[in-house]
Write a protein that holds these residues in place. Sequence first.
Motif, mmCIF file in Angstrom:
data_model
loop_
_atom_site.group_PDB
_atom_site.id
_atom_site.type_symbol
_atom_site.label_atom_id
_atom_site.label_comp_id
_atom_site.label_asym_id
_atom_site.label_seq_id
_atom_site.Cartn_x
_atom_site.Cartn_y
_atom_site.Cartn_z
ATOM 1 N N PRO A 1 0.832 -1.219 0.000
ATOM 2 C CA PRO A 1 0.000 0.000 0.000
ATOM 3 C C PRO A 1 0.855 1.254 0.000
ATOM 4 O O PRO A 1 1.138 1.829 1.039
ATOM 5 N N VAL B 1 0.274 4.247 -1.023
ATOM 6 C CA VAL B 1 -0.317 5.526 -0.633
ATOM 7 C C VAL B 1 0.128 5.928 0.759
ATOM 8 O O VAL B 1 0.108 7.106 1.105
ATOM 9 N N GLY B 2 0.558 4.934 1.571
ATOM 10 C CA GLY B 2 1.012 5.228 2.924
ATOM 11 C C GLY B 2 2.205 6.151 2.975
ATOM 12 O O GLY B 2 2.453 6.794 3.994
ATOM 13 N N THR B 3 2.971 6.249 1.862
ATOM 14 C CA THR B 3 4.114 7.160 1.875
ATOM 15 C C THR B 3 3.675 8.620 1.772
ATOM 16 O O THR B 3 4.505 9.505 1.939
ATOM 17 N N PRO C 1 2.048 10.801 3.731
ATOM 18 C CA PRO C 1 2.396 11.787 4.775
ATOM 19 C C PRO C 1 3.863 12.155 4.781
ATOM 20 O O PRO C 1 4.209 13.319 5.023
ATOM 21 N N ILE C 2 4.744 11.179 4.500
ATOM 22 C CA ILE C 2 6.180 11.473 4.502
ATOM 23 C C ILE C 2 6.516 12.438 3.372
ATOM 24 O O ILE C 2 7.222 13.435 3.576
ATOM 25 N N MET D 1 5.435 15.888 3.962
ATOM 26 C CA MET D 1 6.330 16.556 4.910
ATOM 27 C C MET D 1 7.590 17.060 4.211
ATOM 28 O O MET D 1 8.099 18.126 4.531
ATOM 29 N N TRP D 2 8.098 16.284 3.264
ATOM 30 C CA TRP D 2 9.348 16.661 2.597
ATOM 31 C C TRP D 2 9.157 17.756 1.556
ATOM 32 O O TRP D 2 9.963 18.651 1.435
ATOM 33 N N ILE E 1 -5.160 12.371 -5.200
ATOM 34 C CA ILE E 1 -6.291 12.749 -4.347
ATOM 35 C C ILE E 1 -6.017 12.385 -2.894
ATOM 36 O O ILE E 1 -6.206 13.195 -1.980
ATOM 37 N N VAL E 2 -5.544 11.147 -2.660
ATOM 38 C CA VAL E 2 -5.326 10.722 -1.277
ATOM 39 C C VAL E 2 -4.219 11.544 -0.623
ATOM 40 O O VAL E 2 -4.301 11.870 0.558
ATOM 41 N N PHE F 1 -5.340 14.480 1.251
ATOM 42 C CA PHE F 1 -5.942 14.294 2.580
ATOM 43 C C PHE F 1 -4.934 14.572 3.690
ATOM 44 O O PHE F 1 -5.300 14.818 4.824
ATOM 45 N N PHE F 2 -3.634 14.516 3.359
ATOM 46 C CA PHE F 2 -2.605 14.720 4.384
ATOM 47 C C PHE F 2 -2.107 16.156 4.419
ATOM 48 O O PHE F 2 -1.121 16.454 5.071
#
Lengths: 305, 281
Positions: free
Chosen positions: B130, B132-134, B136-137, B140-141, B219-220, B223-224
């Motif tokens: 998955p 898409v989990g990257t 948020p990282i 941030m960068w 899109i996802v 969300f972050f």
Amino acid sequence: MRSIVPVLTVVAVIIALWYAACVPMNIKFALTMAEREGAVIEPEGAAARRDLSAIGLALRNPDQWGDTLAQDKPRLPAPHQVLVELYDTVIDKKITSKRSLVFHGWITLSATLLGFAIGTVGGIVLAVGIVHSRAMDMSVMPWAIASQTIPILAIAPMIIVVLNSVGVQGLLPKALISAYLSFFPVVVGMVKGLRSPDQMQLDLLKTYSASKGEVFWKLRLPASVPYFFASLKIGIAASLVGAIVGELPTGAVRGLGARLLTGSYYGQTIQIWSALFATAILAALLVAVISGLERGTLKRMGLGR
Amino acid sequence: MTLVIAAFLLWALAWALNVKLANGPGAQSAGVRLAVPVIFGLTLLAVWELLVRGLDIPLVILPAPSVIAARFLSEIPTLWADFVQTFVKGALSGYVIGCLAAFATAILVDRSDFLRRGLLPVGSFVAALPIVGTAPILVMWYGFDWQSKAAVVVVMVFFPMLVNIVAGLNETSAMQRDLMKTYAASYWQGFFKLRLPAAMPFLFNGLKISSTLALIGAIVAEFFGSPIVGMGFRISTSVGQLALDMVWAEIVVAAIAGSAFYGTVALIEKRVTFWHPSQRG
């Protein structure tokens, strides 16, 4: 077995690159902290360093390299920090603790599995209908295929909020998103599988004067099993993504998606990375379980390689 | 109540019509093949509209299609700005970068057997994760703007593309490669004249899978964290305001953009791989 050495080499190179990247990624903060403690930094003052390139700074201050690998909130945590965090939150914490990744992982996993079960059963039912009714085939199939090109995940936040407003909470909304995502791969795969017997085989059963039901149970269903497992593997991965994304808009309380979101709110990079690795491990385990089932089933059916 | 009954009647009528069309004499003609799904889709919309009105379902649970259409038409400037931010800037640029990077890596992998045996298992493993989990990282960068969305898309499309291109480059038979050798073709001549064309069906398969992933990733990732424009941003804030008609309008945009993107890739595929059995109909 031939490929173990190359795979290990590639993994080793990736880890080495990761460590190498940590130094320039984290160097500015490390230098600021070291200067505050009285170390001699080249050039002096955070303002002077702001616009300099991180790699150049790293090369001019080799003494601070060690600090870049041991920060609390690094921009890029070093591999060992992630491993330590994973070990702490998976093995050291009690699994009922809110800080245990096993606890969060179970919440995500239960939504994934429930959704996956709903989606798979629904997909099989629709596929059986499509194969047996021409009208259904012609009406539904184009939409089922077209819907795969649509970013379905975009609906996730809405489903959560709407179900919340009618009083459905907890596991079910997330499971519905998972179900929706695993539904279409199963439909498409099963339709292909149930249609895979060729005319010769269907004719043979006709010469046996087999009924429609017998053709289904004795020919179509067994013939669809390899396709079924192929689409299950796609479906379970999609389910997991669905459950994780489903956890984002609820304000993120529990689950692996929530760990990602709270981590990004509070800048807890190590927490994000460990949650990310937990999802990767979970996905790999789920796919491995299905592959194992697939191998066992196909072997018993005489299709094993 | 009459509206609900009308909905069921309409459903039964349309279904009977479809059954008749599908089992009728002209079932194989192009017109019927197009008409049946269109009738099905339109009936679904009409039943939705009638049920929402008949049962008085509140807007915050499910808006009627007519309400969504009205909202869509009145908000076209906003929707267009969101589309440009998310699709053109985020998804499309990430898609191009990711596909080119995967192509370059695939050539490297192709030239070295060691890399193929090492990188390919890792690549297909990562392709199943998955990714898409990257998000948020990467947010941030690279900050909140489209650069971080493009980065998420790059990571998402890279591995499926890589696996597909490498599989495609191995598609030629030993006989064909030997023929190239007897012509004294260099690596690049053999690459461009034989192996790349042979890889095209796989390459386009990868491109089609990635086109869906690109839009999802963009899109996802919003969300972050995002600027105050973008499809993901609009969806999450409108959900918060319970403006579900806006959410649905945004989903319509996503659906149109997604299927148009996929359709464009499929159209190019048809032109490029006209020789392949699956395209000769």
